[in-house]
Design a protein around this motif. Sequence first.
Motif, PDB file in Angstrom:
ATOM      1  N   GLU A 157      37.805   1.514  28.050  1.00  7.19           N
ATOM      2  CA  GLU A 157      37.081   3.060  27.684  1.00  7.19           C
ATOM      3  C   GLU A 157      36.450   3.723  28.173  1.00  7.19           C
ATOM      4  O   GLU A 157      35.135   4.370  28.272  1.00  7.19           O
ATOM      5  CB  GLU A 157      36.413   2.718  26.368  1.00  7.19           C
ATOM      6  N   ALA A 224      39.553   4.857  25.121  1.00  7.91           N
ATOM      7  CA  ALA A 224      39.350   5.045  23.598  1.00  7.91           C
ATOM      8  C   ALA A 224      40.036   5.992  23.328  1.00  7.91           C
ATOM      9  O   ALA A 224      40.059   6.660  23.800  1.00  7.91           O
ATOM     10  CB  ALA A 224      37.758   5.479  24.267  1.00  7.91           C
ATOM     11  N   TYR A 225      40.554   5.466  22.023  1.00  8.78           N
ATOM     12  CA  TYR A 225      41.567   6.514  21.523  1.00  8.78           C
ATOM     13  C   TYR A 225      41.046   6.267  20.035  1.00  8.78           C
ATOM     14  O   TYR A 225      41.481   4.822  19.249  1.00  8.78           O
ATOM     15  CB  TYR A 225      42.825   7.068  22.045  1.00  8.78           C
ATOM     16  N   ARG A 226      41.091   7.033  19.362  1.00  9.42           N
ATOM     17  CA  ARG A 226      41.147   7.229  17.162  1.00  9.42           C
ATOM     18  C   ARG A 226      42.025   8.409  16.989  1.00  9.42           C
ATOM     19  O   ARG A 226      41.790   9.288  17.134  1.00  9.42           O
ATOM     20  CB  ARG A 226      39.727   6.748  17.096  1.00  9.42           C
ATOM     21  N   MET A 227      42.452   8.352  16.142  1.00  8.49           N
ATOM     22  CA  MET A 227      42.965   8.910  14.908  1.00  8.49           C
ATOM     23  C   MET A 227      42.855   9.118  13.583  1.00  8.49           C
ATOM     24  O   MET A 227      41.454   8.595  13.045  1.00  8.49           O
ATOM     25  CB  MET A 227      44.261   9.057  14.557  1.00  8.49           C
ATOM     26  N   LEU A 228      42.041  10.478  13.903  1.00  7.35           N
ATOM     27  CA  LEU A 228      40.970  11.675  12.731  1.00  7.35           C
ATOM     28  C   LEU A 228      42.234  12.325  11.410  1.00  7.35           C
ATOM     29  O   LEU A 228      42.606  12.529  11.441  1.00  7.35           O
ATOM     30  CB  LEU A 228      40.040  11.702  13.052  1.00  7.35           C
ATOM     31  N   TYR A 229      41.924  11.428  10.307  1.00  8.55           N
ATOM     32  CA  TYR A 229      42.348  11.951   9.329  1.00  8.55           C
ATOM     33  C   TYR A 229      41.017  14.145   9.153  1.00  8.55           C
ATOM     34  O   TYR A 229      40.017  13.285   8.496  1.00  8.55           O
ATOM     35  CB  TYR A 229      42.523  11.914   8.053  1.00  8.55           C
TER      36      TYR A 229
END
Length: 229
Positions: A157, A224-229
Amino acid sequence: MTNQQFPENFLWGGATAANQLEGAYQTDGKGLSTSDLLLGGNVNTPRKTTRELVPDAFYPSHEAIDHFHRFKEDIALFAEMGFKLYRFSIAWTRIFPTGLETEPNEAGLAFYDQIIAELKRYNGWAARDMIAAYVRFAKVIINRYHQDVKYWLTFNEINMLTRPMGAYLAGGMYVDDSDRFISPDVDSEQLRLQALHHQFVASALVTKFAHELDASLKIGCMLAYRMLY
């Protein structure tokens, strides 16, 4: 019950006492202290203080954990534990061996000069000498396991240092050599990005070494990667 939490600026750390860890009880002109005349004991033998040094008797403070000669590795362990604060004591008899001198023992002061300098050096990845330290570590690991491990990540990350909270992942950094620990509420973008630059350099040097050692190795960094609604 209310949810009790430590405040953001709570200073987590640890403490030591010179007589309990330094050892080197007569090195560089140090005088005898009361602790240096305190014998060891056990469940059946109470500790007692002698008026003079008894030959072949066990005085725990004489060697202790030999922090006098091992302070660099000890401080590295403190940093690894995530200390934000370290409280240490200064042995009076290192500075004034009998307590009656009018001028201090410069050799004793020089020891604490080194202690403080070493503590200041641990500014996480904001310190450029972290590059050489990390490369040295990585070379040992890759040399040992490259025949069995073919896929390597130098940093997990690595992009987290682009955000204030990522300062924690840089080993802990301080703002402008003060005692303010970087947190999401106390941020220095310049310091974070300097730390990230050092990680990039270290990663490049390790990658170069790995490819020269074994061309079959695959090496990179993780984001580090993330998808958010």
